[in-house]
Design an enzyme around this catalytic site. Structure first.
Site, mmCIF file in Angstrom:
data_model
loop_
_atom_site.group_PDB
_atom_site.id
_atom_site.type_symbol
_atom_site.label_atom_id
_atom_site.label_comp_id
_atom_site.label_asym_id
_atom_site.label_seq_id
_atom_site.Cartn_x
_atom_site.Cartn_y
_atom_site.Cartn_z
ATOM 1 N N SER A 195 -6.154 0.846 4.981
ATOM 2 C CA SER A 195 -6.595 -0.017 3.891
ATOM 3 C C SER A 195 -6.550 -1.518 4.198
ATOM 4 O O SER A 195 -7.322 -2.004 4.992
ATOM 5 C CB SER A 195 -5.735 0.321 2.672
ATOM 6 N N GLY B 5 5.988 -1.228 1.345
ATOM 7 C CA GLY B 5 5.904 0.181 1.738
ATOM 8 C C GLY B 5 4.738 0.429 2.669
ATOM 9 O O GLY B 5 4.451 1.578 3.022
ATOM 10 N N THR B 6 4.030 -0.641 3.048
ATOM 11 C CA THR B 6 2.870 -0.451 3.922
ATOM 12 C C THR B 6 2.915 -1.331 5.171
ATOM 13 O O THR B 6 2.179 -1.095 6.115
ATOM 14 C CB THR B 6 1.548 -0.782 3.184
ATOM 15 N N PRO C 229 10.967 -4.575 -0.477
ATOM 16 C CA PRO C 229 10.442 -4.245 0.850
ATOM 17 C C PRO C 229 9.035 -3.678 0.690
ATOM 18 O O PRO C 229 8.775 -2.902 -0.240
ATOM 19 C CB PRO C 229 11.402 -3.164 1.353
ATOM 20 N N ASP D 83 -10.645 0.403 -2.086
ATOM 21 C CA ASP D 83 -10.002 0.905 -3.306
ATOM 22 C C ASP D 83 -9.369 -0.212 -4.127
ATOM 23 O O ASP D 83 -8.677 0.047 -5.095
ATOM 24 C CB ASP D 83 -8.997 2.040 -3.020
HETATM 25 C C1 G16 Z 1 -1.262 0.092 -0.986
HETATM 26 C C2 G16 Z 1 -0.905 0.794 -2.269
HETATM 27 C C3 G16 Z 1 -0.840 -0.209 -3.410
HETATM 28 C C4 G16 Z 1 0.103 -1.341 -3.070
HETATM 29 C C5 G16 Z 1 -0.243 -1.934 -1.696
HETATM 30 C C6 G16 Z 1 0.832 -2.882 -1.211
HETATM 31 O O1 G16 Z 1 -2.520 -0.508 -1.115
HETATM 32 O O2 G16 Z 1 -1.857 1.784 -2.531
HETATM 33 O O3 G16 Z 1 -0.439 0.453 -4.569
HETATM 34 O O4 G16 Z 1 0.025 -2.331 -4.011
HETATM 35 O O5 G16 Z 1 -0.328 -0.912 -0.723
HETATM 36 O O6 G16 Z 1 2.029 -2.163 -1.135
HETATM 37 P P1 G16 Z 1 3.335 -2.733 -0.473
HETATM 38 O O7 G16 Z 1 3.616 -4.015 -1.201
HETATM 39 O O8 G16 Z 1 4.387 -1.688 -0.708
HETATM 40 O O9 G16 Z 1 3.040 -3.003 0.974
HETATM 41 P P2 G16 Z 1 -3.645 -0.367 -0.020
HETATM 42 O O10 G16 Z 1 -4.809 -1.071 -0.604
HETATM 43 O O11 G16 Z 1 -3.135 -0.991 1.226
HETATM 44 O O12 G16 Z 1 -3.823 1.126 0.096
#
Ligand code: G16
Length: 550
Positions: A70, A512-513, A510, A293
Site C-alpha cells: 500500500s 503496524g506497517t 508504534p 484504498d
Molecule cells: C494501513 C492500514 C490503515 C492504517 C495505515 C497506517 O494502511 O490499513 O488502517 O491507518 O496502515 O498504519 P500504521 O500507523 O499502523 O502504520 P495502508 O493504506 O498502508 O494499507
C-alpha cells in the site's frame, strides 16, 4: 484418509523447502505482514497455507490473499488475508499467521500447521477456495510465485482464481461477491465491480449535468490501472485527469505523491502543484495511495492556499448527507447514523459531528478495528484521517429501506438515493475509487464546490511525525491508542507537555506497517502544534535510546 493426509503433508513440505525463512521475526500488523519484499517469500508461502486452512474451516468459503504494501516505499511489500464477507481476517487467526510465519524449519512449519488444523478440527484434505491479487510493485510477481507454489501443493483440492494486478478494494469486493449466495451483491469479477459502481453512479446523478473533470493523483500505483479501466464505464458522466500514473519506472511508486504524502506533509504533490493544474478556482484534486484504498482531496483556496480535505472531512460530508437523506425519507426512527474515527481524527471534526448529535466511536488505528465498530450502527460511517474508510449499511437498515412505503415523491427519492448509495459505497472495505464517487455525488446533490464542503469546520493545526527508534515494540498503548502504558513514565511526560498547550492533544503509537513510532500533535495554533510535536518527538527519542542502552 491418513495416508492421503501424509501425502499432502509431504507435498507441502517439499514445496516449503524452496522457501526457507530468513533471520527475521514477522508480525501480522495493522494490515498484515509488511516489510522489505525480498524478505517475504517464505511468509507468502505460509500465508497461502493459512488461507487454505481458513477456507476449509469455513466450509470451503472463498478467502482472499492480497499482496501489497500500500503506502509503504516501493522496496517493501506485504500480504494480508481477506475473510469471506470481504472483511479483514478474523483477529484470532492473526496469531496463527504469525506462528506459521515464524517457524524456523520446514519440520516446525508442518508441526505448527498440523497443530492449528487439529485445534480447529480441520480436515486438511477438504476442499478450499482462494482468490488472490497483487499491486504493481516490482517484487509482486516473485511473491505470487511463492503463493502459487503453496496453493499448488494442495492439488485440485483448492480452487484458485488469480485476479492479477488490481487494487486491494477490488480484491475485497470479489471475495465478498464470490461468497454471496444470494448473488445480489454483484458479479464476482473486476468488471462486475466497475459495472456496479457505474450503475449506482448513474442512478445518483440522474439527469444532472456531467460532473466537472477531476484531477486524480494515482501515486504511480495500481490505482492508475483501475482509474483508466473504470473511466470507460462512466465516460458520459465524469472524466478523470489522471496524474502520477507511471507504474513502470523504478522508484516512482508513492514517491512524492499519493495520499500518504499529501496527508503527512500537508502539501500538494509536486506534480499537482505545477502551474495550471489546480489553477481554475475551485478545481478539486484527489490523491490515492499505492493500492488505491485511501483517498484525500484538496484544492487551492483563492487559487493560492493549499486546503486538505482528508478522511475526517469525507466522514463529515458523508454522515451529514446520509443523515439528511434518512430524515427526508422519514426513516430517522429506524435508521441511526454513527461515525467511527481513530485518535488521529482532528479534534474539530469530532466536536463538529458530536454537536450535530451524531454518535462518534473512537477505535485503534487499522481498518479492521473501525470496520467492526461501524457494524454496530445502522449506517456506520468510518474513516481514518489518512483517508481510509467507507460507509456500512447494516442488513436491518437495508431491509428498512427496501420495505419502506414512501408517502411523498420526496420520501421516495430519498429512499432510492439511500439504496443507490449502499451500492455505490464498497461494503467490504474502503476504496479510493468508490469513496471518490461518493464525494462527487454528494457535492453534486448539494451543489457545492470544495470551498462549501470545506466551510463546515476548521481543522486544528496538526502534525504527524515518524520517529525511527531502535525497538518500536517497547511502545505499548491503551485507550484506543491514546495513551502509552510502556515505556513506563513516558505518558506522564507527554501529559505534562500537552497540559501547557491551548487545545493541546498528543499521542504516541508504534506503527503496524512501518518500522517507526508515530507522534501526533494538535493545538490551537501552528507554532504551538509544531512545538508540542517537537517536544513529544524528543521525549520518544530519548526514552527509546535510554531503553536500548539499558
Ligand atoms: C494501513 C492500514 C490503515 C492504517 C495505515 C497506517 O494502511 O490499513 O488502517 O491507518 O496502515 O498504519 P500504521 O500507523 O499502523 O502504520 P495502508 O493504506 O498502508 O494499507
Amino acid at each position: 484418509m491418513a495416508s492421503q493426509n501424509q501425502e499432502l503433508l509431504q507435498a507441502i513440505a517439499k514445496a516449503a523447502d524452496q522457501y526457507p525463512k530468513p533471520a527475521v521475526t514477522f508480525t501480522y500488523g495493522t494490515a498484515g505482514f509488511r516489510t522489505l519484499g525480498e524478505r517475504l517469500p517464505s511468509v507468502i508461502f505460509r500465508v497461502g497455507m493459512l488461507a487454505v486452512l481458513r477456507s476449509q474451516r469455513l466450509n470451503g468459503a472463498t478467502i482472499g490473499v492480497m499482496v501489497t504494501a500500500s503506502h509503504n516505499p516501493e522496496p517493501d511489500n506485504g500480504v494480508k488475508l481477506v475473510d469471506p464477507a470481504g472483511e479483514m481476517l478474523e483477529q484470532s487467526w492473526e496469531t496463527h499467521a504469525t506462528a506459521l510465519a515464524n517457524c524456523e524449519t520446514t519440520q516446525d512449519l508442518i508441526s505448527a500447521y498440523e497443530a492449528i488444523a487439529a485445534q480447529m478440527r480441520i480436515d486438511i484434505s477438504s476442499p478450499a477456495s482462494v482468490v488472490y491479487a497483487y499491486d504493481t510493485r516490482p517484487s509482486g510477481p516473485g511473491l505470487i510465485k511463492a503463493l502459487e507454489a503453496s496453493l499448488s501443493a494442495f492439488g485440485d483440492r483448492v480452487k484458485i482464481v488469480n485476479l492479477g494486478i488490481t487494487t486491494t478494494p477490488v480484491l475485497h469486493y470479489v471475495v465478498k461477491a464470490t461468497n454471496d449466495r444470494s448473488a445480489t451483491y454483484g458479479k464476482p469479477t473486476i468488471e462486475g465491480y466497475y459495472e456496479k459502481l457505474a450503475a449506482a453512479l448513474k442512478t445518483l446523478i440522474g439527469n444532472r449535468a456531467p460532473l466537472a473533470p477531476l484531477y486524480v493523483d494515482c501515486a504511480n500505483g495500481v490505482g492508475a490501472v483501475a482509474l483508466e479501466e473504470f473511466g470507460k464505464y462512466v465516460e458520459n458522466i465524469m472524466t478523470f485527469k489522471a496524474l502520477n500514473t507511471d507504474t513502470k519506472s523504478k522508484g516512482a511508486l508513492n514517491y512524492q505523491c499519493g495520499a500518504d504524502f499529501v496527508k503527512t506533509k500537508q502539501q500538494l504533490p509536486p506534480s499537482v502543484a505545477e502551474p495550471g493544474v489546480l489553477a481554475q478556482p475551485d478545481t478539486r484534486g484527489a490523491s490515492f495511495d499505492g493500492d488505491a484504498d485511501r483517498i484525500v482531496y484538496y484544492y487551492l483556496r483563492d487559487g493560492k492556499t493549499f486546503r486538505l480535505l482528508d478522511g475526517d472531512k469525507i466522514a463529515v460530508l458523508a454522515a451529514l448527507f446520509i443523515e439528511d437523506l434518512v430524515k427526508r425519507a422519514r426513516l430517522q426512527d429506524a435508521i441511526k447514523v454513527g461515525v467511527v474515527q481513530t485518535a488521529y481524527a482532528n479534534g474539530s471534526s469530532t466536536k463538529f459531528i458530536k454537536e450535530r448529535n451524531i454518535p462518534v466511536t473512537c477505535t485503534a488505528t487499522g481498518v479492521k478495528h473501525l470496520h467492526h465498530a461501524a457494524l454496530k450502527y445502522d449506517v456506520g460511517v468510518y474513516f481514518e484521517a489518512n483517508g481510509h474508510g467507507t460507509v456500512l449499511f447494516s442488513a436491518a437498515a437495508l431491509e428498512t429501506l427496501h420495505k419502506a412505503k414512501p408517502s411523498s415523491p420526496e420520501e421516495d427519492k430519498a429512499t432510492k438515493n439511500l439504496l443507490a448509495l449502499s451500492e455505490l459505497i464498497n461494503q467490504a472495505v474502503g476504496d479510493a475509487l468508490s469513496d471518490l464517487l461518493l464525494v462527487e455525488v454528494i457535492l453534486a446533490h448539494r451543489a457545492w464546490g470544495a470551498a462549501e464542503w470545506d466551510a463546515g469546520y476548521e481543522d486544528l493545526p496538526n502534525r504527524l511525525v515518524k520517529v525511527e527508534v531502535p525497538d518500536r515494540t517497547i511502545f505499548l498503548t491503551t485507550d484506543a491508542e491514546r495513551k502509552l502504558t510502556s515505556p513506563l513514565g513516558l505518558q506522564k511526560l507527554i501529559d505534562e507537555a500537552v497540559a501547557k498547550v491551548e487545545q493541546g492533544r498528543s499521542f504516541v503509537r508504534p506503527s503496524g506497517t512501518e518500522d517507526c513510532v508515530r507522534v501526533y500533535a494538535e493545538a490551537s495554533t501552528t507554532p504551538a502544534t509544531d512545538q508540542l510535536a517537537a517536544i513529544v518527538t524528543d521525549l520518544v527519542k530519548h526514552t527509546a535510546a535510554a531503553a536500548a542502552t539499558a
